[in-house]
Design an enzyme around this catalytic site. Structure first.
Site, PDB file in Angstrom:
ATOM      1  N   ASP A 151      22.898  14.663  38.471  1.00 32.18           N
ATOM      2  CA  ASP A 151      22.488  15.934  37.883  1.00 32.18           C
ATOM      3  C   ASP A 151      23.593  16.989  37.969  1.00 32.18           C
ATOM      4  OD1 ASP A 151      20.000  14.842  37.407  1.00 32.18           O
ATOM      5  OD2 ASP A 151      19.142  15.606  39.273  1.00 32.18           O
ATOM      6  N   LYS A 152      23.488  17.974  37.111  1.00 37.74           N
ATOM      7  CA  LYS A 152      24.451  19.074  37.060  1.00 37.74           C
ATOM      8  C   LYS A 152      24.645  19.716  38.429  1.00 37.74           C
ATOM      9  CE  LYS A 152      24.971  23.746  35.134  1.00 37.74           C
ATOM     10  NZ  LYS A 152      24.385  24.763  34.210  1.00 37.74           N
TER      11      LYS A 152
END
Length: 359
Positions: free
Chosen positions: A167-168
């Site tokens: 994820d970011k």
């Protein structure tokens, strides 16, 4: 090719209720998926609601009513029952955003590199691959710059490049294939679950046991398309997922754990820990920015506020990564240091539990 985890921008469907008979000759393909051979027959709006990350079932129905959902090249209504190997496309009356990956001079923390693979330590806040709302500044843009003089590597060629994603706002280790053979080999290892991945996470609460196993299918939460939901393994919904965890350090109201993945589903650790009542500290999407354990004093609230300021994201770091080298057959194992924000957060909790924190 199936594209079951494609990100899709819900904004593309805004306004379709006003679209009457779109000009079929002027439509452009924005999204495509091939139904799996073993897929059961379900309504297409239900199927797409589970596969289009940013789109609600109502929006999909609106798109179908406007003639924008096609199966095998022909428009269908939202009650159409999909069949195995159906090719579903979303057709809109404007061209798709140019998704060409361009090289960008962005610093990379390269842990290891040879002619076949790269291992990078991704910083929190960096998107891995261009997608809805993030068409530049991603990890793969940085990789394209780093390998810009390597004639055999094309960041736009799906046969090379990213093998897996995080994820970011998760930091940590990722492997990138520089050749098609390397990606094929690594892809098989991830599919066969022979890679080794361990994450460190700070979760809310004091877990009752020292180790545990979480099994539960992961699907999109119909109430929030950006969040995943855990359902029973025998529900027939979502994708199977298994997470193993063990306690590394206890802080009374939070716990530092190691999570080892058997599977690699979207938001797997975040959703699984939430499902057992211990969401990740700082994970706004799953309720981790609320004070879930501990006192209600102003002093404690100030302490938590300071912790969230130190690490303003989900406290999750992909710490280790292991795989067999695609060319040499050698076992490759990598470890990474905590980034400053994660390390600072743990240090703050250690001070607190030892009664030394300056609140």
């Amino acid at each position: 090719m199936s594209n079951n985890d494609t990100d899709f921008d819900d904004d593309l469907l805004v306004g379709l209720a006003e679209a009457a008979e779109p000009d079929k000759a002027g439509q452009y393909e924005h999204w495509r998926i091939t139904v799996d051979a073993g897929q059961q027959s379900v309504r297409i709006d239900k199927y797409l609601a589970e596969h289009m990350q940013h789109s609600s079932r109502n929006r999909i129905q609106t798109a179908a009513a406007a003639g924008c959902i096609q199966v095998n090249g022909k428009p269908v209504k939202s009650n159409y029952k999909i069949r195995p190997l159906d090719v579903i496309t979303l057709m809109l009356d404007h061209p798709k955003h140019d998704s060409t990956i361009l090289p960008e001079d962005i610093p990379l923390d390269i842990v290891y590199e040879d002619d076949d693979v790269m291992v990078v330590n991704k910083r929190a806040g960096m998107v891995v691959h261009p997608g809805a709302g993030n068409f530049s500044g991603t990890l793969i843009n940085a990789v394209a710059w780093h390998l810009r003089n390597l004639a055999s590597f094309d960041a736009n060629d799906p046969a090379v490049g990213l093998v897996h994603r995080i994820d970011k706002d998760t930091s940590g280790l990722l492997v990138i294939a520089k050749t098609a053979d390397a990606k094929t080999s690594l892809g098989k290892q991830f599919f066969n679950k022979t890679t080794h991945r361990a994450y460190n996470a700070l979760v809310w609460g004091n877990l009752a046991e020292d180790t545990g196993r979480i099994e539960g299918n992961i699907t999109r939460d119909p109430k929030d398309r950006l969040r995943m939901k855990v359902v029973a393994p025998d529900s027939g919904i979502g994708k199977p997922a298994v997470t193993h965890w063990r306690v590394l350090e206890r802080f009374g109201y939070t716990t530092l754990v190691e999570c080892v993945l058997e599977t690699g589903r979207t938001h797997q650790i975040r959703a699984h820990m939430k499902a057992i009542g211990h969401p990740l500290f700082g994970d706004e999407r799953y309720g981790g920015t609320e004070i879930l354990w501990g006192q209600r004093s102003s002093t404690y609230k100030a302490f938590i506020h300071n912790c969230l300021a130190i690490c303003p994201r989900q406290a999750l770091h992909a710490k280790t990564l292991g795989f067999v080298h695609p060319r040499t057959g050698e076992q490759m194992d990598f470890d990474s240091q905590w980034p400053d924000d994660f390390g600072g957060l743990i240090a703050k909790w250690r001070q607190y539990i030892n009664g030394k924190s300056n609140l």
